[in-house]
Design a protein around this motif. Structure first.
Motif: not given
Lengths: 340, 340
Positions: A161-165, A274-277, A290-292, A319-325
């Motif tokens: 969920d990029h928006i929320k993240g 956004f994104d964890d290295l 923000v780690a996916q 089906v649209r699965i949204l995972l939390e960051a």
DNA sequence: TTGAAAGCGCTAACAT
DNA sequence: ATGTTAGCGCTTTCAA
């Protein structure tokens, strides 16, 4: 290479019987079974999955189309998918496209020729050019999209969920007292980039701050852009006190820019990304990010795909699965408050 | 899914003719060819490679067994192999083993069942347990080993010259005036770790310095070990002035140790590392490192394998390709510091 | 319970 | 030049 026939001959049974012991069919005479097993061992027999595939009309292979395995975002994703695939007896075949639609088409074509049972797809940025995807689905090859969602197609997907993240991350910056928060976005052609921007805007709106276009720059997810655009932002009349960068590579560029301008993070400016290295918690400054759930996206994606493949998932609508960051707060944003 | 038969019917020709146009056989009547091509398009026909494989007794698939795609060393390697494979019409199937011999055996077994034409193998550390490798080769499946060489087997291989790479690197440290050069090695079970140590020793010997056991620590290629062993080294009576670390992850641990002990690099101690990290030139201190030609190892390995598969490479004795590492000199070993 | 045989989609050898 | 067909190794009826 030994064949089932040779095994049968050596064990003095019919091929049918060998086949039965291979699929440990309920009733086979223990004596015969033992003879067969012995023959298999003696001949170092490995059942030919190619022949099997032809017969049973499934290959137990999944295709996976990504942009570039060399980008640190993907290995985890692939590993997740592979772990799930293996756990269900599937093999994973990957394909790099370098984000070029032409190669995506080629990949899909090759994979269809190989009769993969389904494909995991991270779509390349393509303005509406998706007939190849539709054609593949129409041919009965299930597709699950990962990370990015293609435009104008109804398809299963698993993503963060990029928006929320992004929103949660910017909220964090606000909570640290920042009011002038700049953002470097990804290419606006990508849904993910749009979503991250949307989250940023939502957080500001919540705080009743208005969006200042001077605080926004469009990048392309690459280090150079992060470097250039950060410098750009730092030359503004009024400098931002915090910077939200839309992906990891651009954040590295941003850090480089800070170094060159002798500014320190987080003292002079806070940075969140956004994104964890992989090394975000190793090198200084430790980056708030923000780690996916990358591995999980791959894993869940493969599981969903396998369900479709095996007909256990028959929902007509996608089906649209949204995972939390997960927001990982590190030193790049946690210095004491800066007066604006 | 359309079959060749359906195409033949629609184009009003025999399956043989369709097969001929597919393999663009010399003489096919242009008229028929056109009809066939049209039918193929209309039916969205993708020749079944599974059936083809069964018939022609080759799958045009290569297996690749690695320890963990998540380790930053491998993506480049895989990408190189995939690039070469694709260029020759092969598909690459990868398999992670997490360096466990059991999984390596499983991978080999699965891959043999899939009838891959050959396999690229980065062996897991296994004290002489290599019957599965021998059995695979005995069954006629060509194997090319990458990076590490298995013990006690004659097999084609492509790898970096670790000895020379390490030697050149330590020479560089010597040229900077260092005399007390410590080394953190990898696990001594691995040939590569041994080789790197050998290069270190060779360089010291050249300089007529004797090897001081107090300056040597055995690690395991992981961050924690680098961290712990560096601290250990820094507590010595006489501290080393330079540190040669046997791989990237351990170097990160070393840097962490420096930070914690308030020592600065390179002012207080120089660091050089075998293996280039993706971000070695991005984060501070920029690390002097021995960069392996990773992509090239994968690429050359796949090419060699394909030559074997296609019988174009018939040398009875194993081919052993050694590629040169490149020493990238950065600030972590250069006297003057760029910033404080 | 076990054996015999058809057939998956393709290629290649052979027939026309 | 094109058509016909056996057979690759397996699974799966169907018969015995």
């Amino acid at each position: 290479m030994a064949t089932i026939k040779q095994v049968a001959k050596r064990a003095n049974v019919s091929v049918g019987t060998v086949s039965n012991v291979l699929s440990d069919s309920p009733q086979v005479n223990p004596l015969l079974r033992a003879r067969v097993l012995a023959a298999i061992r003696e001949l170092d027999y490995h059942p030919d999955q190619v022949a099997r595939s032809l017969k049973v009309r499934q290959t137990k292979m999944l295709g996976m189309i990504i942009s570039d395995i060399t980008n640190p975002f993907f290995p985890q994703l692939i590993r997740g998918a592979e772990d799930a695939a293996l756990a269900h007896g599937y093999l994973l075949v990957t394909f790099n496209t370098d984000d070029r639609v032409e190669r995506e088409k080629q990949a899909l074509s090759v994979l269809r020729g190989r009769r993969v049972d389904g494909v995991l797809l991270i779509v390349a940025p393509a303005k509406g050019d998706n007939t190849h995807i539709k054609a593949t689905m129409a041919a009965g090859v299930p597709i699950v999209c990962l990370d990015r969602l293609p435009h104008g197609i109804q398809v299963d997907s698993v993503s963060t969920d990029h928006i929320k993240g992004a929103q949660v991350c910017v909220r964090h910056l606000l909570s640290q007292g920042h009011r002038r928060i700049a953002m470097i976005t990804g290419s606006m052609e990508l849904q993910t980039a749009q979503d991250r921007l949307e989250g940023y805007k939502a957080a500001l709106k919540e705080a009743r701050l208005k969006i200042d276009p001077e605080m926004l720059r469009e990048g392309d997810f690459r280090l150079e852009a992060g470097h250039r655009l950060t410098k750009d932002l730092l030359l503004q009349r009024v400098r931002p006190t915090a910077l939200f960068v839309s992906n990891g590579m651009m954040a590295l560029g941003a850090i480089k820019a800070l170094e060159e301008t002798q500014l320190s993070c987080p003292k002079d400016i806070a940075i969140a990304v956004f994104d964890d290295l992989p090394l975000a918690g190793v090198y200084r400054p430790y980056l708030t990010s923000v780690a996916q759930p990358t591995h999980e996206i791959g894993y869940k994606g493969a599981e969903l795909l396998i369900q479709r493949v095996e007909g256990k998932m028959t929902s007509a609508k996608p089906v649209r699965i949204l995972l939390e960051a997960e927001l990982k707060i590190r030193e790049s944003t946690t210095a004491k408050l800066i007066s604006p």
